[in-house]
Design a protein around this motif. Structure first.
Motif, PDB file in Angstrom:
ATOM      1  N   TYR A   1       0.814  -1.222   0.000  1.00 58.05           N
ATOM      2  CA  TYR A   1       0.000   0.000   0.000  1.00 58.05           C
ATOM      3  C   TYR A   1       0.847   1.271   0.000  1.00 58.05           C
ATOM      4  O   TYR A   1       0.380   2.337  -0.424  1.00 58.05           O
ATOM      5  CB  TYR A   1      -0.940   0.004   1.211  1.00 58.05           C
ATOM      6  CG  TYR A   1      -2.111  -0.928   1.050  1.00 58.05           C
ATOM      7  CD1 TYR A   1      -3.191  -0.593   0.240  1.00 58.05           C
ATOM      8  CD2 TYR A   1      -2.146  -2.159   1.704  1.00 58.05           C
ATOM      9  CE1 TYR A   1      -4.273  -1.444   0.085  1.00 58.05           C
ATOM     10  CE2 TYR A   1      -3.222  -3.025   1.563  1.00 58.05           C
ATOM     11  CZ  TYR A   1      -4.284  -2.656   0.753  1.00 58.05           C
ATOM     12  OH  TYR A   1      -5.345  -3.508   0.589  1.00 58.05           O
TER      13      TYR A   1
ATOM     14  N   TRP B   1       1.091   3.728  -2.931  1.00 57.76           N
ATOM     15  CA  TRP B   1       0.034   4.707  -3.186  1.00 57.76           C
ATOM     16  C   TRP B   1       0.092   5.896  -2.232  1.00 57.76           C
ATOM     17  O   TRP B   1      -0.529   6.935  -2.490  1.00 57.76           O
ATOM     18  CB  TRP B   1      -1.341   4.044  -3.042  1.00 57.76           C
ATOM     19  CG  TRP B   1      -1.552   2.906  -3.984  1.00 57.76           C
ATOM     20  CD1 TRP B   1      -1.192   1.607  -3.802  1.00 57.76           C
ATOM     21  CD2 TRP B   1      -2.152   2.961  -5.280  1.00 57.76           C
ATOM     22  NE1 TRP B   1      -1.531   0.838  -4.893  1.00 57.76           N
ATOM     23  CE2 TRP B   1      -2.131   1.652  -5.819  1.00 57.76           C
ATOM     24  CE3 TRP B   1      -2.734   3.983  -6.039  1.00 57.76           C
ATOM     25  CZ2 TRP B   1      -2.652   1.337  -7.069  1.00 57.76           C
ATOM     26  CZ3 TRP B   1      -3.250   3.676  -7.289  1.00 57.76           C
ATOM     27  CH2 TRP B   1      -3.206   2.363  -7.791  1.00 57.76           C
TER      28      TRP B   1
ATOM     29  N   TRP C   1      -0.771   0.769 -12.341  1.00 57.50           N
ATOM     30  CA  TRP C   1      -0.430   2.107 -11.873  1.00 57.50           C
ATOM     31  C   TRP C   1       0.758   2.064 -10.904  1.00 57.50           C
ATOM     32  O   TRP C   1       1.854   1.707 -11.269  1.00 57.50           O
ATOM     33  CB  TRP C   1      -1.666   2.750 -11.252  1.00 57.50           C
ATOM     34  CG  TRP C   1      -1.642   4.250 -11.170  1.00 57.50           C
ATOM     35  CD1 TRP C   1      -0.588   5.081 -11.470  1.00 57.50           C
ATOM     36  CD2 TRP C   1      -2.719   5.106 -10.753  1.00 57.50           C
ATOM     37  NE1 TRP C   1      -0.954   6.385 -11.275  1.00 57.50           N
ATOM     38  CE2 TRP C   1      -2.244   6.438 -10.826  1.00 57.50           C
ATOM     39  CE3 TRP C   1      -4.017   4.882 -10.314  1.00 57.50           C
ATOM     40  CZ2 TRP C   1      -3.039   7.537 -10.486  1.00 57.50           C
ATOM     41  CZ3 TRP C   1      -4.811   5.974  -9.977  1.00 57.50           C
ATOM     42  CH2 TRP C   1      -4.331   7.286 -10.056  1.00 57.50           C
ATOM     43  N   ALA C   2       0.532   2.409  -9.618  1.00 56.61           N
ATOM     44  CA  ALA C   2       1.629   2.490  -8.649  1.00 56.61           C
ATOM     45  C   ALA C   2       2.268   1.137  -8.363  1.00 56.61           C
ATOM     46  O   ALA C   2       3.379   1.078  -7.815  1.00 56.61           O
ATOM     47  CB  ALA C   2       1.120   3.112  -7.350  1.00 56.61           C
TER      48      ALA C   2
END
Length: 362
Positions: free
Chosen positions: A55, A58, A137-138
Motif C-alpha cells: 500500500y 500509493w 499504476w503504482a
C-alpha cells in the motif's frame, strides 16, 4: 464431456498477517481447513495474500517507500519453496483445489518480485503459477510483469479453471483467451483498495467486473478480496491522519460468487472478514450459450482473431548446453502430487513450458 461437476466454492475475504509469510501461510491453512469442513471443494484467496499488498506505493513517494519494498521482498516466497509446500500439503490433506495470491521472488534476479496467482490441485499438484501481466499504476514500483505462458486454463477436479489478478479482470483479451481455452470456473482475486479516488466505489467495481465476465462467458466467477487492518494503515499512513482516514473508507472490498447469467449466486460480503460459500452446478453453463456464445456460434472468427503468445520470456537463452532450470517460466504444472515426505512427483517437477497440452486437448 458427460460429467458436469457440482461442488461447493468458497471465497475467502481476509487480511494476511501483514509482511509475515509464516503466520500468513498458517492463517491460510486454517482457512483452508475451515472451508473444507463446510464442504468446499474450491477455495479462493485474495490477491498477494502472502504476505500482503504494498500500500505504501500509493501513499508514499518512491524514495520513502523503497525500504518497505525491501521488507516485502524479504517476506515474499520462493516457488518451489517451503511456504508453498505447506499450502500444497493443506490442499492435499483436505482434497481441495486452492487458488491463492502470493508475492513470488524471481529465481534469476535478486530483488525482482511478481504478483502471482498459484493454483493447487486436490492432490497437492501445482497446476499453474500465473504472474500478473501488467502491474496496475503504482504497483509498477514493486512488481515485474509476467508473460503469456501462464494465462491458461487448467483441468481441475472442479472443471476447467482459470484465474486473473485484480485489474487483469478488465483486460478483455486476457479474459477472452481464458474463455476460448474452455474456462467454466474463473477465480478473480483482489485487494481492498481504499486508496482509490474518493468517488471510486471499489466494491461496486469488483461486482461489475465479476458479473460481466460471468455473463459474457456463461460461467461461474469466484471473487476473493482482502481486507484492511490497523497494521497496514499504520505502515502506509506513516503518521498522516488524512491517509489513515482514507484507508478506513468503507466499500473497499467485496467477495462473492457470480453465476452464468451474471447474477450473484449468494449475497456478497463487503469489507468484513469471512468466507462466502455457494453451490455450483456447471450444467447451468449450457443453456445460456444457445443465445450468446462468444467463443462459439455467436462470433465470427473469419473476421475477428486473437493471437495469444504463450512463449515464456527468459532473460537469456544459453546455447550449447543445458540451460539452468531457474530460467524456465512456471508454465504448466510446476510440481506433481504432494507426498507426505514433502517431495513431489519428479516427472512433473519444473516441466518445460509447452510440455502440457492446453485444457481440453488430448
Amino acid at each position: 464431456m458427460d460429467d458436469y461437476p457440482r461442488f461447493t466454492a468458497a471465497a475467502v475475504q481476509a487480511a494476511p498477517v501483514y509482511l509475515d509469510p509464516d503466520k500468513t501461510v498458517a492463517k491460510a491453512v486454517a482457512l483452508i481447513n475451515e472451508a473444507a469442513a463446510h464442504g468446499a471443494s474450491l477455495i479462493a484467496f485474495p490477491e498477494v495474500f502472502v504476505p500482503g499488498y504494498p500500500y505504501w506505493n500509493w501513499t508514499m513517494n518512491p524514495v520513502s517507500g523503497s525500504p518497505w519494498f525491501e521488507r516485502l521482498y524479504r517476506a515474499s516466497i520462493d516457488i518451489p519453496g517451503p511456504h508453498l509446500n505447506t499450502l500444497r500439503a493443506a490442499a492435499a490433506e483436505t482434497g481441495t483445489t486452492v487458488v491463492i495470491g502470493v508475492n513470488e521472488r524471481s529465481s534469476h534476479s535478486l530483488g525482482l518480485l511478481y504478483n502471482s496467482v498459484v493454483t493447487i490441485g486436490g492432490d497437492g499438484s501445482v497446476l499453474n503459477v500465473h504472474r500478473k501481466l501488467v502491474p496496475t499504476w503504482a504497483e509498477k514500483l514493486t512488481w515485474g510483469g509476467g508473460d503469456g505462458s501462464t494465462v491458461r486454463v487448467v483441468d481441475s477436479a472442479v472443471g476447467p479453471l482459470g484465474a486473473l489478478a485484480c485489474g487483469e479482470n478488465t483486460n478483455t483479451l486476457a479474459r477472452f483467451s481464458l474463455l476460448a481455452q474452455g474456462e467454466l470456473v474463473h477465480v478473480a482475486n483482489y485487494i481492498s483498495l481504499p486508496v482509490a479516488p474518493a468517488d471510486y466505489d471499489m466494491a461496486q467495481a469488483i461486482a461489475i467486473r465479476s458479473a460481466a465476465h460471468a455473463f459474457e462467458g456463461k460461467l461461474f466467477s469466484i471473487v476473493a478480496c482482502s481486507t484492511i487492518t490497523d497494521e497496514m494503515i499504520e505502515v502506509a499512513a506513516a503518521d498522516d491522519p488524512k491517509i489513515a482516514e482514507m484507508m478506513r473508507r468503507p466499500r473497499s472490498a467485496l467477495s462473492g460468487i457470480f453465476g452464468p447469467d451474471g447474477s450473484p449466486v449468494v449475497e456478497s460480503l463487503v469489507d468484513d472478514e469471512g468466507i462466502v460459500y455457494a453451490d455450483i452446478d456447471l450444467a447451468r453453463c449450457i443453456q445460456p450459450k444457445q443465445m450468446h456464445d462468444i467463443i462459439g456460434a455467436y462470433n465470427r472468427f473469419d473476421i475477428f482473431r486473437l493471437h495469444h503468445n504463450t512463449t515464456p520470456l527468459r532473460p537469456v537463452v544459453l546455447d550449447g548446453g543445458d540451460a539452468s532450470s531457474k530460467n524456465r517460466a512456471p508454465a504448466g504444472p510446476v510440481m506433481g502430487p504432494w507426498r507426505p515426505d514433502g517431495h513431489s512427483d519428479t516427472s512433473k517437477e519444473l516441466a518445460p513450458p509447452g510440455a502440457e497440452k492446453p485444457c481440453g486437448q488430448k
